[in-house]
Design an enzyme around this catalytic site. Sequence first.
Site, PDB file in Angstrom:
ATOM      1  N   SER A   1       0.825  -1.212   0.000  1.00  0.00           N
ATOM      2  CA  SER A   1       0.000   0.000   0.000  1.00  0.00           C
ATOM      3  C   SER A   1       0.859   1.262   0.000  1.00  0.00           C
ATOM      4  CB  SER A   1      -0.930   0.007   1.219  1.00  0.00           C
ATOM      5  OG  SER A   1      -0.193  -0.189   2.418  1.00  0.00           O
TER       6      SER A   1
ATOM      7  N   HIS B   1     -40.905  21.998 -10.267  1.00  0.00           N
ATOM      8  CA  HIS B   1     -40.972  21.159 -11.478  1.00  0.00           C
ATOM      9  C   HIS B   1     -40.249  21.817 -12.656  1.00  0.00           C
ATOM     10  CE1 HIS B   1     -44.243  18.967  -9.358  1.00  0.00           C
ATOM     11  NE2 HIS B   1     -44.589  20.192  -8.979  1.00  0.00           N
TER      12      HIS B   1
ATOM     13  N   SER C   1     -14.475  26.247 -27.049  1.00  0.00           N
ATOM     14  CA  SER C   1     -14.581  24.997 -27.799  1.00  0.00           C
ATOM     15  C   SER C   1     -13.454  24.962 -28.811  1.00  0.00           C
ATOM     16  CB  SER C   1     -15.934  24.961 -28.505  1.00  0.00           C
ATOM     17  OG  SER C   1     -15.862  24.176 -29.665  1.00  0.00           O
TER      18      SER C   1
ATOM     19  N   LYS D   1     -18.421  29.532 -28.644  1.00  0.00           N
ATOM     20  CA  LYS D   1     -18.794  28.861 -27.396  1.00  0.00           C
ATOM     21  C   LYS D   1     -18.037  29.368 -26.170  1.00  0.00           C
ATOM     22  CE  LYS D   1     -20.846  25.403 -26.689  1.00  0.00           C
ATOM     23  NZ  LYS D   1     -20.536  24.031 -27.056  1.00  0.00           N
TER      24      LYS D   1
ATOM     25  N   ASN E   1     -17.981  27.669 -22.386  1.00  0.00           N
ATOM     26  CA  ASN E   1     -18.555  26.520 -21.695  1.00  0.00           C
ATOM     27  C   ASN E   1     -18.393  26.589 -20.173  1.00  0.00           C
ATOM     28  OD1 ASN E   1     -19.286  25.370 -24.143  1.00  0.00           O
ATOM     29  ND2 ASN E   1     -17.312  24.326 -24.351  1.00  0.00           N
TER      30      ASN E   1
ATOM     31  N   GLU F   1     -19.769  21.916 -14.505  1.00  0.00           N
ATOM     32  CA  GLU F   1     -19.957  20.587 -15.109  1.00  0.00           C
ATOM     33  C   GLU F   1     -19.030  19.559 -14.453  1.00  0.00           C
ATOM     34  OE1 GLU F   1     -21.246  20.951 -19.656  1.00  0.00           O
ATOM     35  OE2 GLU F   1     -19.416  22.028 -19.205  1.00  0.00           O
TER      36      GLU F   1
ATOM     37  N   TYR G   1      -9.327  -7.138  12.541  1.00  0.00           N
ATOM     38  CA  TYR G   1      -8.694  -6.600  11.343  1.00  0.00           C
ATOM     39  C   TYR G   1      -8.661  -7.642  10.235  1.00  0.00           C
ATOM     40  CZ  TYR G   1      -5.367  -4.648   8.071  1.00  0.00           C
ATOM     41  OH  TYR G   1      -4.781  -4.181   6.920  1.00  0.00           O
TER      42      TYR G   1
HETATM   43  N1  ARG Z   1      -1.192  -1.509   5.163  1.00  0.00           N
HETATM   44  C1  ARG Z   1      -2.131  -2.013   6.111  1.00  0.00           C
HETATM   45  C2  ARG Z   1      -3.471  -1.297   5.942  1.00  0.00           C
HETATM   46  O1  ARG Z   1      -3.493  -0.338   5.288  1.00  0.00           O
HETATM   47  C3  ARG Z   1      -1.645  -1.784   7.479  1.00  0.00           C
HETATM   48  C4  ARG Z   1      -2.125  -2.753   8.489  1.00  0.00           C
HETATM   49  C5  ARG Z   1      -1.606  -4.089   8.175  1.00  0.00           C
HETATM   50  N2  ARG Z   1      -1.949  -5.032   9.171  1.00  0.00           N
HETATM   51  C6  ARG Z   1      -1.827  -6.365   8.978  1.00  0.00           C
HETATM   52  N3  ARG Z   1      -2.192  -7.128   9.956  1.00  0.00           N
HETATM   53  N4  ARG Z   1      -1.398  -6.874   7.854  1.00  0.00           N
HETATM   54  O2  ARG Z   1      -4.488  -1.714   6.445  1.00  0.00           O
END
Ligand code: ARG
Length: 464
Positions: free
Chosen positions: A27, A160, A281, A287, A289, A294, A321
Amino acid sequence: MNIAQSTTWSQRFETALHPLIAEFNASIGFDIELLEYDLTGSQAHAAMLAHVGILTEPERDQIQQGLETIRQEYRQGQFNPGIAEEDVHFAVEHRLIELIGDIGKKLHTARSRNDQVGTDIRLYLRDQIQQIRQQLRQLQRVLLTLADQHIETLIPGYTHLQRAQPLSLAHHLLAYFEMAQRDWCRLGDVLGRVNISPLGCGALAGTTFPIDRQYTAQQLGFEQIYANSLDGVSDRDFAIEFAGAASLIMVHLSRLSEEIIFWASEEFGFVTLKDSCATGSSIMPQKKNPDVPELVRGKTGRVFGHLQGLLTLMKGLPLAYNKDLQEDKEALFDTVKTVRGCLSAMTILLAEGLEFRPQRLAAAVAEDFSNATDVADYLAAKGVPFREAYNLVGKVVKTSLAANKLLKDLTLDEWQALHPAFAADIYAAIAPRQVVAARNSAGGTGFDQVRQALQQAHQTVAAD
Ligand code: ARG
């Protein structure tokens, strides 16, 4: 394969992760956004460990200084962990050990990444919510400035999307002020449930160490601690609530966008877009816009999507978790980025990107039957039962339409032929300005009410 994997996992593992699985699992590509919150959380954790005697004071100081060094490295663009680190928490721990040696290995005592990541996202959201609330206030201020200028500007009011009754333009703008006020309050409410500390819940069951959770909570400015460790590490209600509050902000911005888009059309012509907030445009040179509203309208969908995504993420999770929870981050980050971007763009658009066209607006309210209710009210005020008056005016509208006339074009004889209660004052009663002024009921569009509402609104934004 890499230092992270050879050093992070216990000796239970014999081979490294498959490179594609390492990438899939990581991550760090997005949770680096949490870095400063992670450092702050770890500094508080180290302080607590020293407070209860698990770390010595010199150890605490070394850890805290090491974490501070990482903060500086990050700010200078020198801390760029890659996939090998898996996530921001490992990245920090590894760098800390590199910087200060074995003492760095003590930081993770009495803590898990599960309570750590929960702490990080709460600190992040707390910060962002405070900033979004300030942005809502700015939007409200701009709406107020416009409303102050347009108390006496009239605009057709619709139901309406059919002309209904004319309004003070300020009243129309103040409706959006009220929506923003609810958004501001709602976020304040959510904040109360974001600002609870899961730190010290450990992996799921608490810890064998004599930690002091109140101490870290206080250090980090949390109002309370989670009462149950399982709930603490697995709760994401606050994230869903935030996405819900963000979705409502987007509903409001999107509705305003929709109105601005049609106000700017040739057909309505109620506003002109200034060059600083409009685009052209590539093929049609005439135009101009309304890209800003939008885009705001369009971006609304992604925030709704994140709300749906988070709800779905949570619905089947057993305690406590689960790695699924890693998926909460991109949804939250994108929600924050989208809402903040849209609030800024809308605030700029209202402050300097559009101009109301008073003549077009005045012409619009003068040339329709949106004063028909007032004719019925006129008769009702003279004792004619309202339903009877209503039916009679319906007939007048029909015959006027056939004759290509408006109500103001009828002669007094014509009025009196319809009902003897009509007198010369009918003309004043159905003039657009009077039609608006007369709606002086609480919360109505009458100018006195609008002035009071404006005063109240000014007090609201001045209050914090
Ligand atoms: N990168 C993990 C998350 O975003 C952190 C926690 C990871 N915990 C674990 N038990 N693998 O949730």
